[in-house]
Design an enzyme around this catalytic site. Sequence first.
Site, PDB file in Angstrom:
ATOM      1  N   HIS A  43       0.953  -1.184   0.098  1.00 19.13           N
ATOM      2  CA  HIS A  43      -0.033   0.057   0.058  1.00 19.13           C
ATOM      3  C   HIS A  43       1.047   1.131  -0.189  1.00 19.13           C
ATOM      4  O   HIS A  43       2.243   1.246  -0.059  1.00 19.13           O
ATOM      5  CB  HIS A  43      -1.000  -0.011   1.040  1.00 19.13           C
ATOM      6  CG  HIS A  43      -0.054   0.000   2.610  1.00 19.13           C
ATOM      7  ND1 HIS A  43       0.123   0.823   3.494  1.00 19.13           N
ATOM      8  CD2 HIS A  43       0.121  -1.204   3.044  1.00 19.13           C
ATOM      9  CE1 HIS A  43       0.803   0.388   4.223  1.00 19.13           C
ATOM     10  NE2 HIS A  43       0.503  -0.720   4.143  1.00 19.13           N
ATOM     11  N   SER A 279      -5.244   4.182   5.986  1.00 20.86           N
ATOM     12  CA  SER A 279      -5.262   2.960   6.841  1.00 20.86           C
ATOM     13  C   SER A 279      -5.011   1.657   5.782  1.00 20.86           C
ATOM     14  O   SER A 279      -5.430   1.998   4.884  1.00 20.86           O
ATOM     15  CB  SER A 279      -6.808   2.766   7.366  1.00 20.86           C
ATOM     16  OG  SER A 279      -7.088   1.341   7.370  1.00 20.86           O
ATOM     17  N   LYS A 280      -4.473   0.787   6.199  1.00 16.25           N
ATOM     18  CA  LYS A 280      -3.904  -0.460   5.526  1.00 16.25           C
ATOM     19  C   LYS A 280      -5.195  -1.163   5.141  1.00 16.25           C
ATOM     20  O   LYS A 280      -5.226  -1.641   3.959  1.00 16.25           O
ATOM     21  CB  LYS A 280      -2.949  -1.270   6.422  1.00 16.25           C
ATOM     22  CG  LYS A 280      -1.548  -1.274   6.350  1.00 16.25           C
ATOM     23  CD  LYS A 280      -1.182  -2.475   7.075  1.00 16.25           C
ATOM     24  CE  LYS A 280       0.180  -1.887   7.982  1.00 16.25           C
ATOM     25  NZ  LYS A 280       0.938  -2.961   8.162  1.00 16.25           N
ATOM     26  N   ARG A 281      -6.098  -0.949   5.700  1.00 14.16           N
ATOM     27  CA  ARG A 281      -7.431  -1.807   5.464  1.00 14.16           C
ATOM     28  C   ARG A 281      -8.246  -1.134   4.245  1.00 14.16           C
ATOM     29  O   ARG A 281      -8.625  -1.790   3.469  1.00 14.16           O
ATOM     30  CB  ARG A 281      -8.297  -2.194   6.586  1.00 14.16           C
ATOM     31  CG  ARG A 281      -7.730  -3.118   7.480  1.00 14.16           C
ATOM     32  CD  ARG A 281      -8.320  -3.192   8.687  1.00 14.16           C
ATOM     33  NE  ARG A 281      -7.907  -2.120   9.586  1.00 14.16           N
ATOM     34  CZ  ARG A 281      -6.845  -2.164  10.487  1.00 14.16           C
ATOM     35  NH1 ARG A 281      -6.177  -3.383  10.240  1.00 14.16           N
ATOM     36  NH2 ARG A 281      -6.415  -1.310  11.079  1.00 14.16           N
ATOM     37  N   GLN A 282      -7.809   0.177   4.205  1.00 17.03           N
ATOM     38  CA  GLN A 282      -8.498   0.752   3.030  1.00 17.03           C
ATOM     39  C   GLN A 282      -8.117   0.111   1.762  1.00 17.03           C
ATOM     40  O   GLN A 282      -6.809   0.274   1.119  1.00 17.03           O
ATOM     41  CB  GLN A 282      -8.308   2.080   2.772  1.00 17.03           C
ATOM     42  CG  GLN A 282      -9.103   3.018   3.445  1.00 17.03           C
ATOM     43  CD  GLN A 282      -8.445   4.311   3.567  1.00 17.03           C
ATOM     44  OE1 GLN A 282      -7.984   4.917   4.645  1.00 17.03           O
ATOM     45  NE2 GLN A 282      -8.357   5.168   2.608  1.00 17.03           N
TER      46      GLN A 282
END
Length: 519
Positions: A43, A279-282
Amino acid sequence: MINHKMRFPKIRNFATFIEPVKSVPRNKLVRVRFAPSPTGYLHLGGLRTALYNFLFAKSHGGQFVLRIEDTDQSRTVPGAIEQLERDLRWAGLSPDEGPTAGGSYGPYIQSERVHLYKNQAQILVDSGFAYPCFCSEKRLDLLRKEAIRMREIPKYDNKCRSLTKEEAQQKINSGHPHCIRFKLSPLTEPTYDLIRDDLNYQPCENEGDLVILKQDGFPTYHLANVVDDHMMVVTHVLRGVEWHISTPKHLLLYKAFGWDAPQYGHLPLIMNADGSKLSKRQGDIQIRNYEGMGIFPLALINYVSKAGGGFKNMDLDQIYSMDQLKDNFDLNLVHKSSCKLTDRLDEYNRTTLQQMVLKEEVLNEMIASVIKMVENSFPNIKELDLSKEHVRKVVLWSQDRIHALNDLVKPNLAFLWNVPSKEQLVDSKIDPEKLDLVIRELQQENDFELEALKSSLRRIADNNGVKFVLLMKILRMALSGLKEGPGVAEVMNILGKDSVLKRLTRAKFYLQEICSNKN
Ligand code: GLU
């Protein structure tokens, strides 16, 4: 150049800590590494770390190593390693050494080096810097709960430190599960940093002894990271600020091994333009998504470079080549505090596109990829307008109008490739007779340049007693199937005379058919 053999694991007395110098000695080969865990895809944050390592290495004639830190196997995402390597290559950050590139310090995947960590942990046990710990999960849990009850920071109480070697051996012999803990001791120096202020943090005052080898024989991040940085002869560790607090522990490990530590620099956190967390989750900050959106690697690299400093003469409006970034890179200019990305990625992508089309070779590659993209986007349409000449014209025309090549297949520009369908024309209320008059006049027209077309259209409207606005509506619909869009003259210019006449004639037939069906 460093004599690698001299740095190979060897138990010595405590290493001397040399205050890091902010310039690199000329005789030392700079080796940096990017050490992602394959728990997800690359990312933006990871890209920035990789980029700054790459630029630091290249600006010092050094080497950039890729190491995969997959010791937490339960969190490894299948396919993530391959994708990470792909993403780095795409971004222009191919490592000099790594799982695919190979190199003399491999293997470069930690799960393939487990025996090395076991050996090193044993060395620490033998030399009295580490010990086996037999405490059960249940006991550790009770300790945690008790600390919370007492409003204290939960930490291991170092109980097994006091076991004698014989007691510990006896337990091991009788098959007691155990991990290996490293004895935390006071650090005598602050933790120097190449970017941030020095850190005065004493792990031994705040944490229990550090697990370095888990019960399953796998190392923890700390041990594997230190052993590998040493064995891979890493001279500088540039990593995200989230690892800053781990560095004192790493220095203690170096000290215990008797190794010289690399120099550490912790890169500031990057945030979205509005100050929110990246955020990494994005999913949308994953590199492969930017690729999918048609973002050019260099645009993304520039986007990331413009947050957080690190460059001499950085102009926010300019797109720099990788070589220019390398020449301007200066670690001393990296910001200490968190920094924001701009919201100009689209603009950077357009500027990159404008620069790319100037190079004939690159333009040709672009044409080929646009042809593929259009074919994939409209798989059911047989008569796509995909001559090289047309695609070239479209790409050159579009460079001031679009942000990414993908925009060329969005509904508002699909007319560039597709002839409007009958369905699009059904409700258009265009009088086919009027269209016929226009076709006749346009047949006589040989100048399809923008300015000439603008005046011809006015004349055609006047000659045939059609209001100009109405004529534009008719033509826009018949040519593009759209109610709104680029100016009609512009559409005609980009499509060219043949295609314009073909489309109008076809629209006329459709409309006549529709009319006769109605009657
Ligand atoms: N594996 C760590 C990560 O995922 C690397 C930290 C470091 O660079 O030391 O970010």
